[in-house]
Write an enzyme that holds these catalytic residues in place. Structure first.
Site, PDB file in Angstrom:
ATOM      1  CG  HIS A 111      -1.902   0.987   1.395  1.00 43.84           C
ATOM      2  ND1 HIS A 111      -1.652   2.281   1.781  1.00 43.84           N
ATOM      3  CD2 HIS A 111      -3.240   0.921   1.185  1.00 43.84           C
ATOM      4  CE1 HIS A 111      -2.794   2.962   1.813  1.00 43.84           C
ATOM      5  NE2 HIS A 111      -3.774   2.161   1.451  1.00 43.84           N
TER       6      HIS A 111
ATOM      7  CB  CYS B  42      -3.768   3.309  -1.638  1.00 42.77           C
ATOM      8  SG  CYS B  42      -4.989   4.594  -1.407  1.00 42.77           S
TER       9      CYS B  42
ATOM     10  CG  ASP C  74       0.474  -2.703   6.208  1.00 42.60           C
ATOM     11  OD1 ASP C  74      -0.492  -2.882   6.974  1.00 42.60           O
ATOM     12  OD2 ASP C  74       0.422  -1.963   5.215  1.00 42.60           O
TER      13      ASP C  74
ATOM     14  CD  GLN D  40      -6.916  -4.688   3.911  1.00 45.29           C
ATOM     15  OE1 GLN D  40      -7.849  -5.429   4.230  1.00 45.29           O
ATOM     16  NE2 GLN D  40      -7.100  -3.416   3.618  1.00 45.29           N
TER      17      GLN D  40
HETATM   18  N1  PMP Z   1      -1.771  -0.883   4.535  1.00 45.02           N
HETATM   19  C1  PMP Z   1      -2.724  -1.642   3.957  1.00 45.02           C
HETATM   20  C2  PMP Z   1      -2.374  -3.022   3.502  1.00 45.02           C
HETATM   21  C3  PMP Z   1      -4.008  -1.124   3.800  1.00 45.02           C
HETATM   22  O1  PMP Z   1      -4.953  -1.878   3.240  1.00 45.02           O
HETATM   23  C4  PMP Z   1      -4.296   0.175   4.265  1.00 45.02           C
HETATM   24  C5  PMP Z   1      -5.678   0.785   4.097  1.00 45.02           C
HETATM   25  N2  PMP Z   1      -6.255   0.534   2.864  1.00 45.02           N
HETATM   26  C6  PMP Z   1      -3.278   0.913   4.865  1.00 45.02           C
HETATM   27  C7  PMP Z   1      -2.036   0.348   4.983  1.00 45.02           C
HETATM   28  C8  PMP Z   1      -3.515   2.288   5.397  1.00 45.02           C
HETATM   29  O2  PMP Z   1      -4.396   2.241   6.461  1.00 45.02           O
HETATM   30  P1  PMP Z   1      -5.028   3.576   7.088  1.00 45.02           P
HETATM   31  O3  PMP Z   1      -5.581   4.353   5.938  1.00 45.02           O
HETATM   32  O4  PMP Z   1      -6.079   3.069   8.013  1.00 45.02           O
HETATM   33  O5  PMP Z   1      -3.925   4.288   7.783  1.00 45.02           O
END
Ligand code: PMP
Length: 405
Positions: free
Chosen positions: A123, A364, A200, A203
């Site tokens: 992401h 993203c 991370d 998910q």
């Molecule tokens: N990492 C991953 C794998 C995500 O799916 C997301 C959110 N789509 C994020 C980071 C960012 O999370 P947040 O917007 O809640 O900070």
């Protein structure tokens, strides 16, 4: 025990509404999951009963908030099996947690010519903070590629790790493809060269057991709003020996020991990294979300979500000219696809008009889209409250959109 989905859905009244005169089908859980009543009640109780600034006052409400806030730290500690509560830091979410590590770990450990290793399927929030760090420190960002099925080429990691690698940051589950990465193997590889690993878990935290002690990861991050909790809250787990050596990320109230113009000293962990008034109401809501998940049982969640994902794959596979992104042996939560030449935005818009919420676009994760040479995908993502009838309706709706083109 199998899940009583009908009664579970009663805890999420938002799922009962109609949109455009149709029953709403929410399949965008990977972006934000819905919030059960007990979480809303926990936050309501704060505002109605004991809304005081934690750690600050000597009065009843402040003390009660402090106690409830710190109870959630213990809950998170147990939930992720962190060795100590000091290693659990509350943040605003995954993005802030990664930025905190990129800044503070970067200040302490990264110098000119050093390297940070990430994967091609991250992401943006696990790419851009490292790019900012690398720009600041004249360090280099290196990338672990994935293959056309979405499988991370872990066999290339040993060659990518060098004596200059300072950290490896990788997602447990790809938000764009639903691929589950073999993080134990990756951690072993990195640790064999003394390289710490950040996971991370945005998910993963609500789809599988994330046990930081068993995994042995050095940092792990997640957001509340993807795991049935409120927005504006998330966590950073970090090993004490690293966090102790990292400078504060933000300055302000509570993160200090003593402030004077001749020099300031900092508070101990975890408060060193929790500057200012925290989102205490949301932290307390996060605690209720953990209670909810624990009440259902993560093994029940895993079993039902696997069944849903397999079913969705089977149903959607029957559609002519469908192409899936993420076709590895271990998939979780997400099914990402394109149909023929239909642009994902068009598909998303028509599905929405039929009362079905999916996400469309690059999620993203633009490097993933670049890998496949596509502008984006259609992504259906599941939670334990979804049912097979919703997948049938999605399949029918996709077929209907196809017939319109
Ligand atoms: N990492 C991953 C794998 C995500 O799916 C997301 C959110 N789509 C994020 C980071 C960012 O999370 P947040 O917007 O809640 O900070």
């Amino acid at each position: 025990m199998s899940l009583d989905i009908e009664s579970i859905r009663k805890d999420f009244p938002i799922l009962e509404q109609q949109v455009y005169g149709k029953p709403y089908i929410y399949l965008d859980n990977a972006a934000t999951s819905q919030t059960p009543l007990n979480v809303l009640k926990a936050m309501n109780d704060v505002y109605n009963g004991y809304n005081g600034n934690p750690h600050r006052g000597a009065h009843y409400m402040s003390n009660k908030t402090t106690a409830e806030y710190e109870k959630v730290r213990d809950k998170v500690k147990l939930f992720i099996n962190a060795p100590t509560r000091e290693e659990v830091i509350f943040t605003k979410g995954t993005t802030e947690s990664i930025n905190l590590v990129a800044y503070s770990f970067g200040e302490a450990f990264v110098n000119e010519g050093d390297e940070i290793l990430v994967s091609e399927m991250e992401h943006h929030s696990n790419i851009v903070p490292w790019q900012l760090l690398c720009n600041r420190k004249k360090a280099n960002l290196k990338v672990i590629p994935f293959d056309d099925k979405g499988r991370l080429k872990v066999e290339e990691i040993p060659a990518l790790l060098s004596s200059r690698t300072r950290l490896l940051a990788v997602t447990m589950v790809s938000n764009a493809m639903g691929v589950v990465n073999p993080v134990e193997e990756i951690i072993d590889m990195a640790h064999s060269k003394n390289v710490p690993v950040l996971l991370d878990a945005a998910q993963a935290i609500h789809h599988m057991k994330v046990d930081v002690e068993k995994l042995g990861c050095d940092f792990m991050v997640f957001s509340g709003h993807k795991m049935y909790g409120p927005t504006g809250v998330g966590c950073l787990f970090g090993k004490k020996e690293l966090l102790d050596k990292m400078p504060p990320f933000m300055g302000g109230g509570e993160m200090i020991e003593k402030v004077s113009f001749s020099g300031t000293t900092f508070n101990q962990l975890p408060y060193k990294f929790e500057a200012g008034t925290p989102n205490f109401t949301e932290v307390i809501g996060l605690g209720a979300a953990i209670d909810y998940l624990n009440g259902i049982g993560i093994n029940n969640v895993i079993a039902w979500e696997h069944e849903l994902l397999d079913y969705a794959r089977k149903q959607l596979s029957g559609i002519k000219n469908i192409r899936f992104f993420g076709e590895t042996e271990h998939q979780s939560g997400v099914i990402s696809f394109l149909v023929g030449n239909i642009h994902p935005y068009d598909m998303g818009m028509f599905l929405d008009k039929m009362g079905i919420a999916v996400r469309t676009g690059h999620h993203c994760a633009e490097p993933v889209m670049d890998h496949f040479g596509i502008p984006g995908t259609v992504r259906a993502s599941f939670a334990f409250y979804n049912i097979k009838e919703e997948i049938d309706k999605l399949t029918d709706a996709v077929k209907k959109v196809m017939s319109m083109f």
